[in-house]
Design a protein around this motif. Sequence first.
Motif, mmCIF file in Angstrom:
data_model
loop_
_atom_site.group_PDB
_atom_site.id
_atom_site.type_symbol
_atom_site.label_atom_id
_atom_site.label_comp_id
_atom_site.label_asym_id
_atom_site.label_seq_id
_atom_site.Cartn_x
_atom_site.Cartn_y
_atom_site.Cartn_z
ATOM 1 N N PRO A 158 13.546 -0.328 4.054
ATOM 2 C CA PRO A 158 13.028 -1.473 3.296
ATOM 3 C C PRO A 158 12.590 -1.075 1.900
ATOM 4 O O PRO A 158 12.066 0.022 1.674
ATOM 5 C CB PRO A 158 11.839 -1.947 4.146
ATOM 6 N N VAL A 159 12.819 -1.958 0.953
ATOM 7 C CA VAL A 159 12.483 -1.679 -0.433
ATOM 8 C C VAL A 159 10.969 -1.497 -0.570
ATOM 9 O O VAL A 159 10.176 -2.119 0.144
ATOM 10 C CB VAL A 159 13.001 -2.814 -1.347
ATOM 11 N N PHE A 160 10.569 -0.606 -1.479
ATOM 12 C CA PHE A 160 9.167 -0.257 -1.683
ATOM 13 C C PHE A 160 8.766 -0.676 -3.090
ATOM 14 O O PHE A 160 9.371 -0.241 -4.073
ATOM 15 C CB PHE A 160 8.981 1.250 -1.506
ATOM 16 N N HIS A 161 7.753 -1.519 -3.195
ATOM 17 C CA HIS A 161 7.264 -1.968 -4.498
ATOM 18 C C HIS A 161 6.054 -1.106 -4.889
ATOM 19 O O HIS A 161 5.000 -1.194 -4.256
ATOM 20 C CB HIS A 161 6.877 -3.444 -4.454
ATOM 21 N N PRO A 162 6.195 -0.261 -5.904
ATOM 22 C CA PRO A 162 5.094 0.638 -6.272
ATOM 23 C C PRO A 162 3.881 -0.122 -6.771
ATOM 24 O O PRO A 162 3.998 -1.136 -7.456
ATOM 25 C CB PRO A 162 5.707 1.501 -7.384
ATOM 26 N N SER A 163 2.711 0.407 -6.416
ATOM 27 C CA SER A 163 1.454 -0.229 -6.813
ATOM 28 C C SER A 163 1.026 0.200 -8.211
ATOM 29 O O SER A 163 0.168 -0.444 -8.816
ATOM 30 C CB SER A 163 0.356 0.137 -5.810
ATOM 31 N N GLY A 164 1.591 1.298 -8.700
ATOM 32 C CA GLY A 164 1.146 1.871 -9.964
ATOM 33 C C GLY A 164 0.258 3.083 -9.760
ATOM 34 O O GLY A 164 -0.028 3.807 -10.709
ATOM 35 N N SER A 165 -0.152 3.327 -8.500
ATOM 36 C CA SER A 165 -0.960 4.494 -8.179
ATOM 37 C C SER A 165 -0.082 5.524 -7.480
ATOM 38 O O SER A 165 0.230 5.382 -6.296
ATOM 39 C CB SER A 165 -2.141 4.107 -7.268
#
Length: 202
Positions: free
Chosen positions: A168-175
């Motif tokens: 599944p695609v992973f959406h980075p949080s920025g951290s």
Amino acid sequence: MPPPPSLPALPPGLHQARGWFWRAFGHAYLRVGGWRFEGAFPEEPRFVAIVAPHTSNWDFTLGVAAVWALGLRVSWLGKHTLFKAPFKGFLERLGGIPVNRRAPHGVVEGCIRAFEAAPALMLALAPEGTRKGVSQWKTGFYRIAVEAGVPIFPIGFDFRTHAIRLMPVFHPSGSLEADLPRLQALFREVHGLRERPGKVPA
């Protein structure tokens, strides 16, 4: 001989027409090796794909066969020393982009600009950066994804089960500190051709 693998649908804009020979070659390679696809590609047409673990040159061969069988258009970064005659043109037609690891400045920025200019782009990277065991992943892929505003698509080449795992695609949080352990954990049960003591802990 194993049955032919079922091929997943591609995201919009990432199909690349190839001659019947290359499609047939890629399909035959997967079939003879008993490889199959698990999962699906993301619906988003732009993303950074991270492929792991990277333990052998056979990873590249498998990746090329999968790309040919799918008719997939993909870009990837490779050592600039590989892009020499007589292989330079061939590797570039495969989507290869030469990178000098001793002078990496501008590589990440160039990838970000490529995403900004393209309506559809799959950039495939090996976060380990080498076939040798490493204690840490290179994190350029994460910076590219965050600054380009695109998701991360984890892909595992599991040589134990002969499965190409489309996760599944992973959406980075920025951290990075929070996200990197979560990404590495996805590959805990993915086994490379060569198991090694230096495998990144998940």
